[in-house]
Design an enzyme around this catalytic site. Sequence first.
Site, PDB file in Angstrom:
ATOM      1  N   LYS A  11       0.860  -1.212   0.052  1.00  0.00           N
ATOM      2  CA  LYS A  11      -0.044   0.097   0.022  1.00  0.00           C
ATOM      3  C   LYS A  11       0.764   1.045  -0.102  1.00  0.00           C
ATOM      4  O   LYS A  11       2.076   1.020   0.292  1.00  0.00           O
ATOM      5  CB  LYS A  11      -1.065   0.122   1.380  1.00  0.00           C
ATOM      6  CG  LYS A  11      -0.397   0.097   2.712  1.00  0.00           C
ATOM      7  CD  LYS A  11      -0.018   1.577   2.929  1.00  0.00           C
ATOM      8  CE  LYS A  11       0.456   1.628   4.470  1.00  0.00           C
ATOM      9  NZ  LYS A  11       1.299   2.794   4.563  1.00  0.00           N
ATOM     10  N   ASP A 141      -3.019  -1.382   9.680  1.00  0.00           N
ATOM     11  CA  ASP A 141      -3.275  -1.447   8.068  1.00  0.00           C
ATOM     12  C   ASP A 141      -3.439  -2.749   7.661  1.00  0.00           C
ATOM     13  O   ASP A 141      -3.563  -2.960   6.310  1.00  0.00           O
ATOM     14  CB  ASP A 141      -2.391  -0.605   7.212  1.00  0.00           C
ATOM     15  CG  ASP A 141      -0.827  -0.759   7.700  1.00  0.00           C
ATOM     16  OD1 ASP A 141      -0.628  -1.887   8.231  1.00  0.00           O
ATOM     17  OD2 ASP A 141      -0.204   0.165   7.392  1.00  0.00           O
TER      18      ASP A 141
HETATM   19  O1  C5P Z   1      -0.904  -1.048  14.258  1.00  0.00           O
HETATM   20  P1  C5P Z   1       0.346  -1.186  14.098  1.00  0.00           P
HETATM   21  O2  C5P Z   1       1.110  -2.426  14.711  1.00  0.00           O
HETATM   22  O3  C5P Z   1       0.816  -1.184  12.417  1.00  0.00           O
HETATM   23  O4  C5P Z   1       1.306  -0.084  14.576  1.00  0.00           O
HETATM   24  C1  C5P Z   1       2.509  -0.047  15.089  1.00  0.00           C
HETATM   25  C2  C5P Z   1       3.018   1.265  15.674  1.00  0.00           C
HETATM   26  O5  C5P Z   1       2.899   2.218  14.992  1.00  0.00           O
HETATM   27  C3  C5P Z   1       2.049   1.175  17.073  1.00  0.00           C
HETATM   28  O6  C5P Z   1       2.297   0.524  17.950  1.00  0.00           O
HETATM   29  C4  C5P Z   1       2.351   2.881  17.328  1.00  0.00           C
HETATM   30  O7  C5P Z   1       3.331   2.858  17.996  1.00  0.00           O
HETATM   31  C5  C5P Z   1       2.463   3.325  15.685  1.00  0.00           C
HETATM   32  N1  C5P Z   1       1.098   3.859  15.241  1.00  0.00           N
HETATM   33  C6  C5P Z   1       0.416   4.855  15.568  1.00  0.00           C
HETATM   34  N2  C5P Z   1      -0.713   5.299  15.181  1.00  0.00           N
HETATM   35  C7  C5P Z   1      -1.389   4.868  14.211  1.00  0.00           C
HETATM   36  C8  C5P Z   1      -0.786   3.530  13.894  1.00  0.00           C
HETATM   37  C9  C5P Z   1       0.562   3.154  14.193  1.00  0.00           C
HETATM   38  O8  C5P Z   1       0.959   5.708  16.565  1.00  0.00           O
HETATM   39  N3  C5P Z   1      -2.673   4.963  13.910  1.00  0.00           N
END
Ligand code: C5P
Length: 302
Positions: A11, A141
Amino acid sequence: MSGLTVRAPAKINLHLGVGALREDGFHPLVTVYQAIGLYDDLTVREAPGWTLGVDLPGWMPADAVPTGGENIVDKAADLLAAHHGIERTGEVHIAKAIPVAGGMAGGSADAAAALVALDRLWEVRTPDEDLLALAAQLGSDVPFALLGGTALGTGRGELVDPVPDRGTWWWVVVPAEVGLSTPEVYRHFDRMFPDAPADPVPADALLRAIADADAWALADALHNDLEAPAVDLRPELGALIEAGESAGALRGIVSGSGPTCVFLCGSADHARSLAADLSGAGHPVVLAANGPVAGAHLVSYA
Ligand code: C5P
């Protein structure tokens, strides 16, 4: 059935509006995702136990993807098995092409592919809403990697709504040799923008450009609030974006949390010629891909 292969796309974020850090450690987002034609293929076969192997293209470091039990695919399998109260079994193989830690949701693509592939292999017929809910538990995502196309993402990015998109958009993709950690880029956003508003910048201009299928308007409307922190952490990305734009890209932008940069082009020929120019200028890996493309989908029986 003894095995099958599911393909899942990378993406990019055409719009990534980021609001102030929430109490749960995530940031509120208003984002427009687009799935582009750069894919990981995940093959699963029946097996008595559980194994995971990865094939990497020559340009990725050999240890780029963990296989010792902590891969997001292991977690996806655990979650789906627990949801159905069954054992996790299978021999899984990932053929990677999406840059690792590149801001293109490569791990999320693998997780989405695993959910779709294991649902078939185990013949558990998980309803779509349940798959999307499991995907959201795996990462912000991952639901989009299931959906594909072009979509509006809200919440922390896990709430996805398809956006009608009649365009065929061409992108040149330049991965970096060393990845960036997504949490690190978000932390740097917090440091750089301590007064970020709670509500992210809306995506209206971007959505209008998509509705009008207007490449110049899209170029103008591309927006990424994580670009400034990513470029501050990796100043060479600023130079790369300038180089791509000087070489004729309609616009260059950091993809998600970076460090991959993507360049919008007006046609397939334009993308091929820009890719050749950037390769000629010494960038070791330059790819071209079009979007939107389908989310995680079955491509063959193994
Ligand atoms: O959801 P995902 O595991 O991809 O997120 C990884 C990290 O990225 C989260 O632990 C957070 O620190 C950051 N993040 C965030 N806000 C989001 C998505 C991700 O701060 N909307």
